[in-house]
Scaffold this active site. Structure first.
Site, PDB file in Angstrom:
ATOM      1  N   ALA A  63      38.197  42.125 -61.732  1.00  0.00           N
ATOM      2  CA  ALA A  63      37.596  42.389 -63.038  1.00  0.00           C
ATOM      3  C   ALA A  63      36.116  42.052 -62.983  1.00  0.00           C
ATOM      4  O   ALA A  63      35.650  41.390 -62.067  1.00  0.00           O
ATOM      5  CB  ALA A  63      38.280  41.528 -64.093  1.00  0.00           C
ATOM      6  N   GLY A 102      42.296  42.591 -60.857  1.00  0.00           N
ATOM      7  CA  GLY A 102      42.387  43.927 -61.464  1.00  0.00           C
ATOM      8  C   GLY A 102      42.409  45.037 -60.420  1.00  0.00           C
ATOM      9  O   GLY A 102      42.994  46.098 -60.633  1.00  0.00           O
TER      10      GLY A 102
END
Length: 698
Positions: A63, A102
């Site tokens: 992320a 992520g």
């Protein structure tokens, strides 16, 4: 189309490439670009299969943590993942570098995954006090089974491509990501292989659904070392939802868990620590573009505990080392201890079986200081007295090649003084490693008055190469860590004179999250060291002296502030110590009182923070976060409290200043009066963090 994500068509294969340097983090632009390109590829009648890959040195590394705590920007990652997962055409993630957080969640939403053999895949969110928030806890157990999923999510460590292949996380190991991904898509199309959506495939969690102990045993093994931390337990609960709930419900519960953690004090502290560590390698006051000097070989003077540990750190990183002692006997002993340490680690499976021999081969043990000639960096790790160190540095001049960096591993001594004994003070600095040096991550790098900028940059860069966290500090007694620790030591001793017992003080400190209290730490280090040093300086410390006079030197004699059963390191309270303290207080005419745990905590922590404020005022540390890095990586400060200066901000500086003034009066100790900087910040309602923000603005 997007700036950072491109779609190309190779006849029936669509190649979606993320190109957002340096690490292809999942910023709003990257999320939007992936969504747009997947939609375009699905809508294109010519494209039959899709590869998702990345340009640069890595797949999506996670992320964009600069977005944390800010209002979310569309599209949400889960919307992007649904688009990938629901594609009627096969989507293959082609991974190189690292697919973390992520990044791995994106790959898990694809129908298939391939990776180059050096790739690493993981969900390290727990290290930032978080859990994977985009389906990682729901899809990974379905990809690899709950046991490995718990290990990866609750432990946070990545796995390599070979392990990923063996456990079904990837389908194939390929040569190059884009070409390998494309070849794999063509194979899928030729074989007409059905799409595998992890959300619909419960085969790998079926056993744990039938017998939940498969999951709970894995969790118990992984959370053993998570004392005080919230995220590992929340992450384990989230993996449990994959076993207990339908996919969409599990996803919803995972999201709730993520949002709760992201707002928590612990995660804020852990994210702060992550940025503080990065910030620490930026050196104030060094001309831009200063390059480190080349370091190909290192010489270490002294093969004792510190010298041996430092040599191990360099050999672990593949550096050839000349280890120098004054006699054959000491050299043999030092080399033997290193060999034993590595063999023990190999026996536990910590390093490959052939690693001890390979690493020992990098260390050339010799007698005589004249053997430093081919070293680019010399680290002195001899006895901690100024006379000995000055003598060593005086001799180095004759033998060291021009331009070599000369470092002293001292924990207290004045580097400016040491530098005076050589003709090249510009090459001299401190590299203070922490014991055991092959394990502890911190390296305090001491900038002396005459240290050349490129020598300083060399020390910082080499510390990072041997997997240490460097923090640049200035010259003063004890530098940053030991100077603050001395304040805690002073208070812990005083508390015994007021009625507290060693076990009460230590219990408060360990409950706070420190690995050990001051008295257990004294027993581990050896109480005779402080006793000798006090006698040298003509100082008395009635209780500590009485213990030493009774032959209680700590763990090595089986008795110190605590007693130790034969062969055990467990500290047991000893009634004899209580009696000895009572007798000493009686003899000195001191009255005992009941000391509360709250008072102990304040008197252990606030004087250290006060000293930290003085260190900042004097410019010994450039930033409050550098002080925190020293404590996190050198002294075992609990990561979920972010470091002493960060923690002080959460407690409130006004409260700390008020309590220090109160204790200064109550204990008749003017050294506890709040430092001018602490007073000023407290009066203005400001934080230590505001200093860093101010310096950036300036």
């Amino acid at each position: 189309m997007s700036e950072v994500v491109k779609l190309e068509r190779h006849d029936e294969v669509g190649i979606v490439t993320v190109d957002s340097p340096p690490v292809n983090a999942l910023s709003a632009a990257v999320r939007g670009g992936i969504l747009e390109c997947i939609k375009a590829a699905v809508a294109d009648p010519v494209i039959k299969g899709i590869v998702l890959t990345c340009a640069g040195r890595t797949f999506i590394a996670g992320a964009d943590i600069t977005e944390f705590g800010k209002p979310p920007k569309p599209p949400a990652l889960n919307d992007v993942l649904s688009e990938i997962e629901n594609s009627p055409k096969p989507v293959v993630a082609a991974i190189h570098g690292t697919a973390l957080g992520g990044g791995l969640e994106v790959a898990l939403a694809c129908h298939f995954r391939v990776a180059v053999k050096e790739a690493k895949l993981g969900l390290p969110e727990v290290k930032l006090g978080l859990l994977p928030g985009a389906g990682g806890t729901q899809r990974l157990p379905r990809a690899v089974g709950p046991e490995l999923a718990v290990k990866m999510i609750v432990g946070g460590d990545p796995i390599g491509a070979a392990e990923a292949l063996k456990n079904g996380l990837i389908e194939e190991i390929v040569e190059g990501p884009a070409a390998g991904g494309e070849a794999f898509v063509r194979k899928l199309l030729a074989e007409k292989r059905p799409l595998r959506r992890l959300r619909d495939d419960d085969s790998k969690i079926a056993a744990a659904k039938a017998d939940r102990s498969i999951f709970t045993n894995a969790v118990a093994a992984m959370t053993k070392k998570s004392r005080g931390l919230e995220a590992p337990f929340a992450a384990a609960d989230a993996v449990g939802y994959a076993i207990d709930l339908p996919f969409d419900e599990g996803l919803k519960k995972e999201r709730e868990g993520f949002l709760k953690l992201v707002a928590s004090d612990q995660s804020k502290a852990q994210r702060y620590a992550f940025f503080a560590e990065r910030e620490a390698s930026k050196i104030a006051g060094v001309p831009e573009g200063t390059k480190p000097r080349p370091v190909n070989r290192v010489a270490i003077l002294g093969a004792g505990t510190m010298g041996g540990g430092i040599a191990m750190s360099f050999a672990n990183a593949g550096f050839p080392v000349t280890l120098i002692e004054t006699g054959e006997e000491q050299l043999k002993r030092g080399m033997g201890i290193m060999q034993k340490n590595w063999e023990a680690t190999a026996a536990r499976g910590g390093i490959p079986a052939d690693a001890p021999a390979k690493r020992m081969a990098l260390i050339n043990g010799v007698v005589g200081i004249e053997n430093v000639g081919d070293a680019d960096l010399v680290i002195e790790a001899v006895f901690e007295t100024m006379a000995v160190k000055k003598e060593v540095f005086g001799k180095l001049d004759q033998y060291v090649k021009p331009g070599a960096v000369l470092a002293s591993n001292t924990s207290y001594l004045n580097i400016d003084e040491i530098a005076k004994s050589t003709k090249r003070p510009q090459d001299v600095l401190g590299m203070h490693f922490f014991s055991p040096a092959n394990v502890m991550k911190l390296c305090e790098i001491v900038r002396a008055d005459k240290t050349a900028p490129d020598a300083l940059v060399t020390a910082v860069s080499i510390a990072r190469k041997i997997a240490k966290v460097p923090a640049v500090v200035g010259v003063c007694d004890g530098f940053v860590g030991n100077r603050m620790l001395a304040q805690r030591g002073k208070q812990s001793e005083k508390l015994l004179f007021e009625g507290a017992l060693p076990q009460q003080v230590d219990a408060v400190v360990t409950k706070f999250g420190m690995p050990m209290g001051p008295f257990a730490m004294g027993d581990l280090a050896g109480l005779d060291i402080g006793w000798r040093s006090r006698k040298d300086r003509g100082i008395k410390s009635e209780i500590a002296d009485a213990l030493c006079e009774a032959g209680r030197f700590g763990q090595k004699t089986g008795k110190g502030y605590y007693k130790y059963e034969a062969g055990s390191r467990s500290a047991l309270p000893d009634p004899e110590v209580e009696k000895l303290i009572d007798e000493t207080l009686l003899r000195l005419g001191r009255k005992k009182r009941v000391v509360s745990d709250d008072e102990i905590l304040e008197r252990m922590m606030y004087p250290m923070i006060n000293e930290g404020a003085k260190i900042l005022e004097e410019g010994i540390a450039a930033r409050p976060s550098d002080i925190d890095v020293v404590w996190l990586y050198g002294y075992g400060w609990p990561i979920y409290r972010g470091g002493p200066m960060f923690w002080a901000d959460t407690v409130g500086l006004k409260h700390i200043a008020d309590r220090l003034s109160y204790y200064a009066k109550e204990t008749n100790d003017p050294s506890l009066e709040p430092a001018p900087l602490l007073k000023k910040l407290a009066a203005e309602g400001k934080t230590f963090a505001s200093l860093a923000a101010g310096s950036k603005a300036a």
